[in-house]
Write a protein that holds these residues in place. Structure first.
Motif, PDB file in Angstrom:
ATOM      1  N   ALA A 242       0.835  -1.211   0.000  1.00 19.46           N
ATOM      2  CA  ALA A 242       0.000   0.000   0.000  1.00 19.46           C
ATOM      3  C   ALA A 242       0.860   1.248   0.000  1.00 19.46           C
TER       4      ALA A 242
ATOM      5  N   GLY B 115       0.320   3.796   1.658  1.00 24.05           N
ATOM      6  CA  GLY B 115       0.394   4.333   3.008  1.00 24.05           C
ATOM      7  C   GLY B 115       1.631   3.934   3.781  1.00 24.05           C
TER       8      GLY B 115
ATOM      9  N   VAL C 132      -5.967   9.210  12.425  1.00 24.52           N
ATOM     10  CA  VAL C 132      -5.839   8.355  11.241  1.00 24.52           C
ATOM     11  C   VAL C 132      -5.838   9.199   9.971  1.00 24.52           C
ATOM     12  N   GLN C 133      -6.766  10.166   9.887  1.00 23.97           N
ATOM     13  CA  GLN C 133      -6.799  11.033   8.708  1.00 23.97           C
ATOM     14  C   GLN C 133      -5.538  11.894   8.625  1.00 23.97           C
TER      15      GLN C 133
ATOM     16  N   LEU D 171      -2.747   9.655   7.328  1.00 23.62           N
ATOM     17  CA  LEU D 171      -2.839   9.455   5.881  1.00 23.62           C
ATOM     18  C   LEU D 171      -2.469  10.727   5.125  1.00 23.62           C
TER      19      LEU D 171
ATOM     20  N   ILE E  66       0.452   0.989  11.976  1.00 22.12           N
ATOM     21  CA  ILE E  66      -0.056   1.660  10.781  1.00 22.12           C
ATOM     22  C   ILE E  66      -0.721   0.661   9.844  1.00 22.12           C
TER      23      ILE E  66
ATOM     24  N   GLU F  19      -4.683   0.852   9.095  1.00 27.95           N
ATOM     25  CA  GLU F  19      -5.121   1.072   7.715  1.00 27.95           C
ATOM     26  C   GLU F  19      -6.003  -0.083   7.237  1.00 27.95           C
ATOM     27  N   SER F  20      -5.637  -1.326   7.590  1.00 28.74           N
ATOM     28  CA  SER F  20      -6.411  -2.485   7.158  1.00 28.74           C
ATOM     29  C   SER F  20      -7.800  -2.496   7.780  1.00 28.74           C
TER      30      SER F  20
ATOM     31  N   SER G  88      -9.933   0.298   6.524  1.00 31.27           N
ATOM     32  CA  SER G  88     -10.351  -0.066   5.172  1.00 31.27           C
ATOM     33  C   SER G  88     -11.501  -1.065   5.224  1.00 31.27           C
TER      34      SER G  88
ATOM     35  N   THR H 282      -1.067  -4.387   3.525  1.00 30.76           N
ATOM     36  CA  THR H 282      -2.258  -3.933   4.240  1.00 30.76           C
ATOM     37  C   THR H 282      -3.448  -4.214   3.314  1.00 30.76           C
TER      38      THR H 282
ATOM     39  N   LEU I  80      -4.995  10.564  -0.516  1.00 29.26           N
ATOM     40  CA  LEU I  80      -4.873  10.298   0.920  1.00 29.26           C
ATOM     41  C   LEU I  80      -5.131  11.544   1.760  1.00 29.26           C
TER      42      LEU I  80
END
Length: 484
Positions: free
Chosen positions: A65, A67, A115-116, A119, A249, A253-254, A257, A295, A352
């Motif tokens: 990914a 990220g 989290v945002q 990213l 991370i 992210e996973s 998602s 991820t 992102l």
């Protein structure tokens, strides 16, 4: 019989779509991470054939990914590519342990602003690094250095014909990525990333442009399991910090998602603990093979759902197509211009950054917006791991401040009776200065009765300080009476 096969027919079609989306992303992430392109395909294959088979989320697709690109690049640069397998293996084992201890659901408690912001920070660093690749130039290194070197990059690019050629290929790739989905009929047949890379590769071949291309070797030649010396480095503090960053991370992210993918379909919901263990198993195998960390990838997952996938068969088949492609057509990668892959990652980095969410967030929850911006800025200025930690600490501090509301209800009788002070709310050390200022403003020549029965929470610091103030007030009152 035909009805029984209908879901699998849809899964077969979806697997082709996901495969076409995955190829340029796998290669692009690997190149941007500073490792052979084949290692990105290895991670995609493991994400399909292994993680795709395991329980957890039925429709989301795993692979390398964007990220994690920045973190992997820094790790490879610091510890060498040989240590990458050990880092990913350790991260996978940690994910397996967290899933076994039912910690997957706790990732939903992580502040969305953090989290945002994470990213967004990754997106900014990714864009800053890939702008150099757009012009076939070498990035200085860290996110801050990359940003600082942009003026020199512009100057060098303008003076170089080959750099301008590469920039034209990269810019055209980005334009295709933006415009292709608007041509809905074509987008249904050919995914935007593949269309962009195919057009860029065709242009470079037809015009015989002198731009850098992806370097390839055999799939088996790229696989390099970690040795004992690499595994021994896991005792180093810096390496452990990188492993922890990989783990947190990749897991966050996973699982975020998975929550997003669940909103796209009406099928079975994700079991977060099982999904965390599936990701851990995939990363453990990727570590043994010396490949990139994986991820769940929202771009591939959304493509899988939109293509009509019904079961996990689609993501397993996509892993099979990747294996077949990497084994049978490795030379096909050698004609792909690096600038085109950089364009894909610049576009991915831009997506992102939550620009649409930032304005309403600033209007309605300004504290959350500050946490988001601070996290992103910290990642750019410092590094990934410390930036996320700074964001988490700010989120905790903000929450603690907002929940520690306390006020004093003061009644002062007209006669010489004691002043009645009742504390209401949550008394923590964060509000202690304000409390003490209010108490010290009370008249010294009158008794005070302090009632703490209205407090829902009283921490040790506040309790100690209030008790000390009450004792001090009594002593001052007695001393005043003796003097009089």
């Amino acid at each position: 019989m035909r009805k029984h096969l209908m879901p699998y027919r849809a899964d077969f079609t979806a697997s082709i779509v996901v495969f076409l989306v995955a190829v340029p992303l796998c290669v692009g992430v690997a190149v941007a991470s500073g490792v052979p392109a084949e290692l990105g395909l290895v991670t995609g294959i493991v994400g399909g054939l292994l993680t795709g088979l395991l329980p957890g989320s039925s429709l989301q697709v795993s692979g390398p990914a964007a990220g994690l690109t920045v973190l992997v690049y820094e790790a490879v640069k610091t510890y060498g590519i040989g240590a990458l397998g050990a880092l990913v293996l350790a991260a996978g084992l940690l994910q397996l342990a967290m899933g076994a201890f039912k910690l997957g659901r706790w990732f939903r408690a992580i502040s969305v602003a953090v989290v945002q912001g994470m990213l967004a920070g990754i997106g900014l660093v990714l864009i800053a690094g890939q702008l150099y690749a757009l012009a076939d130039a070498k990035a200085p290194g860290s996110g801050l250095a990359n940003l600082g070197g942009l003026p020199d990059l512009v100057t060098d690019t303008v003076r170089s014909g080959s750099a301008l050629n590469a920039l034209a290929i990269g810019a055209t790739t980005i334009a295709v990525l933006v415009l292709w989905p608007r041509w809905r009929r074509a987008a249904r047949i050919l995914p935007a990333p593949l269309a962009a890379v195919a057009l860029a590769t065709t242009a470079v071949w037809a015009l015989d442009l002198p731009v850098a291309r992806v370097r390839v070797s055999g799939l088996l030649d790229a696989i390099a399991p970690p040795g004992l010396a690499d595994l021994g480095r896991l005792t180093e503090i810096g390496v452990l910090g990188t492993v922890l960053a990989f783990t947190l991370i990749a897991s966050a992210e996973s699982l975020f998602s998975a929550a997003a993918v669940d909103r796209l379909h009406n099928g079975p919901r994700t079991d977060y603990d099982k999904e965390l263990m599936a990701q851990g198993a995939g990363n453990a195998v990727c570590g043994v093979l010396g490949a990139l960390p994986m991820t769940a990838v929202i771009v591939r997952s959304a493509a899988n759902v939109q293509a009509g996938a019904r079961t996990k068969v689609s993501r397993v088949l996509h892993g099979g197509w990747l294996l077949l492609f990497a084994a049978a057509f490795p030379a096909a990668l050698g004609v792909v211009p690096i600038a085109a892959l950089a364009g894909i990652l610049v576009h991915a980095g831009w997506k992102l950054i939550p620009l649409r969410e930032l304005r309403p967030l600033w209007r309605e929850h300004r504290g959350e917006a500050v946490v988001l911006l601070a996290t992103a800025l910290a990642i750019v200025l410092v590094n990934m791991f410390e930036g996320v930690l700074i964001g988490l600490l700010m989120a905790v501090a903000k929450t603690a401040w907002e929940t520690s509301h306390v006020h004093l209800e003061i009644e002062t009788p007209d006669d010489d009776g004691p002043v009645l002070v009742r504390a209401v709310g949550n008394a923590t050390f964060l509000r202690l200065p304000k409390l003490l200022d209010q108490l010290e403003a009370l008249p010294d020549d009158r008794d005070v009765e302090l009632d703490l029965g209205g407090l829902r929470h009283l921490d040790h610091a506040c309790g100690t300080a209030l008790t000390s103030w009450a004792e001090q007030h009594r002593r001052s009152r007695r001393a005043a009476e003796l003097v009089s």
